[in-house]
Scaffold this active site. Sequence first.
Site, mmCIF file in Angstrom:
data_model
loop_
_atom_site.group_PDB
_atom_site.id
_atom_site.type_symbol
_atom_site.label_atom_id
_atom_site.label_comp_id
_atom_site.label_asym_id
_atom_site.label_seq_id
_atom_site.Cartn_x
_atom_site.Cartn_y
_atom_site.Cartn_z
ATOM 1 N N TRP A 199 36.001 -10.951 -51.076
ATOM 2 C CA TRP A 199 36.857 -10.417 -52.184
ATOM 3 C C TRP A 199 36.060 -9.317 -53.039
ATOM 4 C CZ3 TRP A 199 39.470 -15.125 -55.407
ATOM 5 C CH2 TRP A 199 40.495 -15.632 -54.444
ATOM 6 N N LYS A 200 34.830 -9.276 -52.850
ATOM 7 C CA LYS A 200 34.058 -8.265 -53.527
ATOM 8 C C LYS A 200 34.251 -8.366 -55.033
ATOM 9 C CE LYS A 200 34.549 -5.378 -49.352
ATOM 10 N NZ LYS A 200 34.307 -4.180 -48.482
ATOM 11 N N HIS A 226 25.228 -8.115 -47.204
ATOM 12 C CA HIS A 226 26.199 -7.321 -46.979
ATOM 13 C C HIS A 226 25.810 -5.894 -47.186
ATOM 14 C CE1 HIS A 226 30.344 -5.206 -47.543
ATOM 15 N NE2 HIS A 226 30.556 -6.168 -47.043
ATOM 16 N N GLU A 229 27.054 -3.169 -48.378
ATOM 17 C CA GLU A 229 26.932 -2.803 -49.790
ATOM 18 C C GLU A 229 26.019 -3.166 -50.709
ATOM 19 O OE1 GLU A 229 31.091 -4.236 -50.860
ATOM 20 O OE2 GLU A 229 31.708 -2.854 -49.060
ATOM 21 N N GLY A 235 36.084 -1.110 -44.609
ATOM 22 C CA GLY A 235 36.956 -0.733 -45.771
ATOM 23 C C GLY A 235 37.639 0.817 -45.139
ATOM 24 N N SER A 282 37.468 -3.790 -41.262
ATOM 25 C CA SER A 282 38.916 -3.315 -41.068
ATOM 26 C C SER A 282 39.664 -4.490 -40.282
ATOM 27 C CB SER A 282 39.160 -1.886 -40.691
ATOM 28 O OG SER A 282 38.643 -1.096 -41.619
ATOM 29 N N GLY A 316 37.302 -7.991 -45.621
ATOM 30 C CA GLY A 316 37.392 -7.757 -47.100
ATOM 31 C C GLY A 316 38.810 -7.503 -47.613
ATOM 32 N N GLY A 317 39.501 -6.418 -47.364
ATOM 33 C CA GLY A 317 40.836 -5.927 -47.736
ATOM 34 C C GLY A 317 41.751 -6.853 -47.348
HETATM 35 C C1 PEP Z 1 33.441 -6.448 -45.658
HETATM 36 O O1 PEP Z 1 33.756 -6.257 -46.696
HETATM 37 O O2 PEP Z 1 32.700 -7.302 -45.263
HETATM 38 C C2 PEP Z 1 34.704 -5.896 -44.809
HETATM 39 C C3 PEP Z 1 34.415 -5.922 -43.539
HETATM 40 O O3 PEP Z 1 35.708 -5.011 -45.498
HETATM 41 P P1 PEP Z 1 37.155 -4.633 -44.730
HETATM 42 O O4 PEP Z 1 37.394 -5.934 -43.941
HETATM 43 O O5 PEP Z 1 38.039 -4.178 -45.759
HETATM 44 O O6 PEP Z 1 36.608 -3.361 -43.747
#
Ligand code: PEP
Length: 251
Positions: free
Chosen positions: A10-11, A95, A97, A173, A213, A234-235
């Site tokens: 969820w970040k 991660h 980030e 993302g 993604s 993520g998203g």
């Molecule tokens: C993530 O945050 O680890 C990720 C893969 O994000 P997303 O699915 O949005 O690309």
Amino acid sequence: MRKPIIAGNWKMYKTSAEAKQFVEEVKGLAPDASKVDSVICAPALYLQQLVASTESSALQIGAQTMHEEKEGAFTGEVSPVQLKDLGVNYVIIGHSERRQYFNETDQSVNKKVVAAFEHGITPIMCVGETLEQRESGETGSVVEAQVEAGLAGLSEQQASELVIAYEPIWAIGTGKTATAEDANEVCGIIRKKVASLFNEETAQNIRIQYGGSVKPANIEELMGMEHIDGALVGGASLETDSFVKLLEAGS
Ligand code: PEP
């Protein structure tokens, strides 16, 4: 046979009320835990509330990072002892980030992976290349080096239980997904690296997720690949409908 694992990241999204509502909606819909491990990695603030509300459901709650020390003067950090105390069983480590904005390195990632195991928490260790590294043909060597450093000092048993998330940084993302074939190829490189560091049995046990993604439209193709055992998302983990679809595709 490796059990698939679908984990949402969820970040820094959702209020406490939104987190609670999501979990209330999803927990009854998560497939049987014998078929797939279903995990939401939530902001640290909500872990206690979410662990309590998912008790005796198939949905499990994980953290997004942790400090490697069990306690100490580290203002703002959360320790593995504190996570375990809340009943958290998974933690994302390294991660991209965290590596990019919080100075995490292969060495600090390794310390955290080791510490998570010491305290009975399963790490989901992230590796992946930048676009520049991919374009210059370095993907394999970058990912192999991250795996070698990250797994240093682990026992065979711990390495078998580790989850590795292959997340090409350019696909996170951005809406750009690696093709299923490309993702599978790199996950295969990771598995081979684990075999060379440990042995073939450990390499066959370790679960490797793809992340970048992932959404309901591409999960089935990814999950059909030999070396992909799940997804770190993520998203698409922020919406109940799409997350439930991902869990179903993983089961
Ligand atoms: C993530 O945050 O680890 C990720 C893969 O994000 P997303 O699915 O949005 O690309």
